[in-house]
Design a protein around this motif. Sequence first.
Motif, short mmCIF file in Angstrom:
data_model
loop_
_atom_site.label_atom_id
_atom_site.label_comp_id
_atom_site.label_asym_id
_atom_site.label_seq_id
_atom_site.Cartn_x
_atom_site.Cartn_y
_atom_site.Cartn_z
N TYR A 225 -2.20 8.62 8.87
CA TYR A 225 -3.64 8.39 8.93
C TYR A 225 -4.26 8.37 7.54
N GLN A 226 -3.85 9.28 6.67
CA GLN A 226 -4.45 9.37 5.34
C GLN A 226 -4.20 8.11 4.51
N VAL A 227 -3.09 7.43 4.80
CA VAL A 227 -2.82 6.17 4.10
C VAL A 227 -3.84 5.12 4.52
N LEU A 228 -4.14 5.07 5.83
CA LEU A 228 -5.12 4.10 6.32
C LEU A 228 -6.50 4.38 5.75
N GLN A 229 -6.89 5.66 5.69
CA GLN A 229 -8.22 5.96 5.17
C GLN A 229 -8.30 5.65 3.68
N GLY A 230 -7.23 5.93 2.97
CA GLY A 230 -7.21 5.57 1.55
C GLY A 230 -7.33 4.07 1.36
N TYR A 231 -6.67 3.32 2.23
CA TYR A 231 -6.73 1.86 2.17
C TYR A 231 -8.14 1.36 2.46
N ASP A 232 -8.85 2.04 3.37
CA ASP A 232 -10.25 1.67 3.63
C ASP A 232 -11.06 1.69 2.35
N TYR A 233 -10.94 2.78 1.59
CA TYR A 233 -11.72 2.91 0.36
C TYR A 233 -11.36 1.80 -0.63
N LEU A 234 -10.06 1.51 -0.72
CA LEU A 234 -9.63 0.45 -1.63
C LEU A 234 -10.24 -0.89 -1.24
N ILE B 127 0.83 -1.22 0.00
CA ILE B 127 0.00 0.00 0.00
C ILE B 127 0.86 1.26 0.00
N GLY B 128 1.83 1.30 0.90
CA GLY B 128 2.64 2.51 1.05
C GLY B 128 3.36 2.93 -0.21
N LYS B 129 3.70 1.98 -1.07
CA LYS B 129 4.47 2.31 -2.28
C LYS B 129 3.66 3.16 -3.26
N LEU C 280 -5.79 6.32 -4.66
CA LEU C 280 -5.24 4.99 -4.46
C LEU C 280 -5.94 3.97 -5.36
N ILE C 281 -7.24 4.04 -5.45
CA ILE C 281 -7.99 3.11 -6.30
C ILE C 281 -7.60 3.30 -7.77
N ARG C 282 -7.41 4.53 -8.18
CA ARG C 282 -7.00 4.79 -9.56
C ARG C 282 -5.63 4.18 -9.84
N ARG C 283 -4.70 4.32 -8.86
CA ARG C 283 -3.35 3.79 -9.06
C ARG C 283 -3.31 2.27 -9.03
N VAL C 284 -4.05 1.68 -8.08
CA VAL C 284 -3.98 0.23 -7.88
C VAL C 284 -4.88 -0.52 -8.84
N GLU C 285 -6.11 -0.05 -9.00
CA GLU C 285 -7.11 -0.77 -9.79
C GLU C 285 -7.35 -0.17 -11.17
N GLY C 286 -6.84 1.04 -11.41
CA GLY C 286 -7.07 1.69 -12.68
C GLY C 286 -8.51 2.12 -12.89
N LYS C 287 -9.25 2.35 -11.81
CA LYS C 287 -10.66 2.72 -11.89
C LYS C 287 -10.89 4.10 -11.29
N SER C 288 -11.90 4.79 -11.83
CA SER C 288 -12.30 6.09 -11.28
C SER C 288 -13.49 5.91 -10.35
#
Length: 434
Positions: A186-195, A154-156, A222-230
């Motif tokens: 904290y913002q990393v954790l919240q971004g991970y929640d959405y993912l 996630i962090g990368k 994060l979702i755009r980077r990892v999953e390529g989705k908007s």
Amino acid sequence: MNATKATPALQSNDPSFANIWQELKWRGLVHVSTDEEALEEVLAGEPITYYCGFDPTAPSLHLGNLVQILVLRRLQLAGHKPLGLVGGSTGLIGDPRQTGERTLNPTEVVEEWVGRLRSQIERFLSFEGDNAARMVNNLDWTAGISALEFLRNIGKYFRVGTMIKKETVAKRLASDEGISYTEFSYQVLQGYDYLELYRQYDCVLQTGGSDQWGNLTTGTDLIRRVEGKSVHAFGTPLITNSDGSKFGKSEGNAIWLDGEMCSPYTFYQFWLNTADADVIDRLKVFTFLTRAEIEELAKEVEERPFARAAQRKLAWEVTAMVHGEENTQKVIDASAALFGQGDLGEIDLATLKSVTGELQVTEVEEQTSIVEAFVASGLVSSNSEARRTIRDGGAYINNQKISDGEQVIGDYFLHDSLAILRRGKRNLAAAAKK
């Protein structure tokens, strides 16, 4: 009691709007969003799954949280599927505040508060039907991840340059105290929640306060980077009073949704005291009244402000929604009875205590004379003044006019606990059994 009974508005969206997005905008609930045109189209189409998160930083939610809960409910009424997230993991970290580090609460305290917040949120959503709500806890998908896994997987995807530009982080970095790595993360954790919610539930919308915008967009990025989705997000405005003061506090204390932390009486009075300049905006945000009903109340405010019809409607609607119709009616009846428009003896002890919580309460012995009780309460300054008030017919206990000041106060205790003292029409105090 003779107080007029009312019925809260049915929870439904206003059919006079083309879609839920237009209604949200009219109610003043959209301050910032991702692609607005795309978001409106999504919300006007087939049901989607969406979420809002609530961190257990206190044992109860407050009025700011109620804004988000009602947004969840409005979107559910439009046919969409809500996820109510209570942050069992993010609550252990703490969302960065504008100033100063949070005090980290013990794990067992956070766990207890998760349960309390969950039960509060559940009262406002429907868990039946095709778009039934679901409650989730982010500890479920973070507890088993090692630090190395989290950093690698996630962090990368996060860029420090972007992270430090987030408004709250930037302010903290510029302060003398700075910001800890814990709160910075904290913002990393919240971004991970959405993912995770996107992966598990196909969740494509996150809502929250506009002060959380940096965290909300962390998830969409994060979702755009990892999953390529908007995916989508929108933030509600921070609510302030027209005079610039902070909304949601009464005499410096937060207005909590928990009746033990903020009594139904105090809650009702908070809304009843809404300024004319603010009441229509509050009706839009905190009630399910239609546009036509609110516009009619706006005319009342303009033409007959002294009647305070809008404030009374607002107080009834929100208190009944949070504390129930029965408790709300009890509060109204007790308030009327305090000033002689009803029998205080018919008020149950819990309601009576909540009402007298706003008064000066003095503990006295049962054998204390009425004269001495009036002095102890502060309604008069001396025994002679108390006797003069009684002689002039201006002394009341539990709405009964007093003629003999040498009687003992114990004869008047309601529920063997409290007596309501009144001098004249509006000067009130309470005597409690010692």
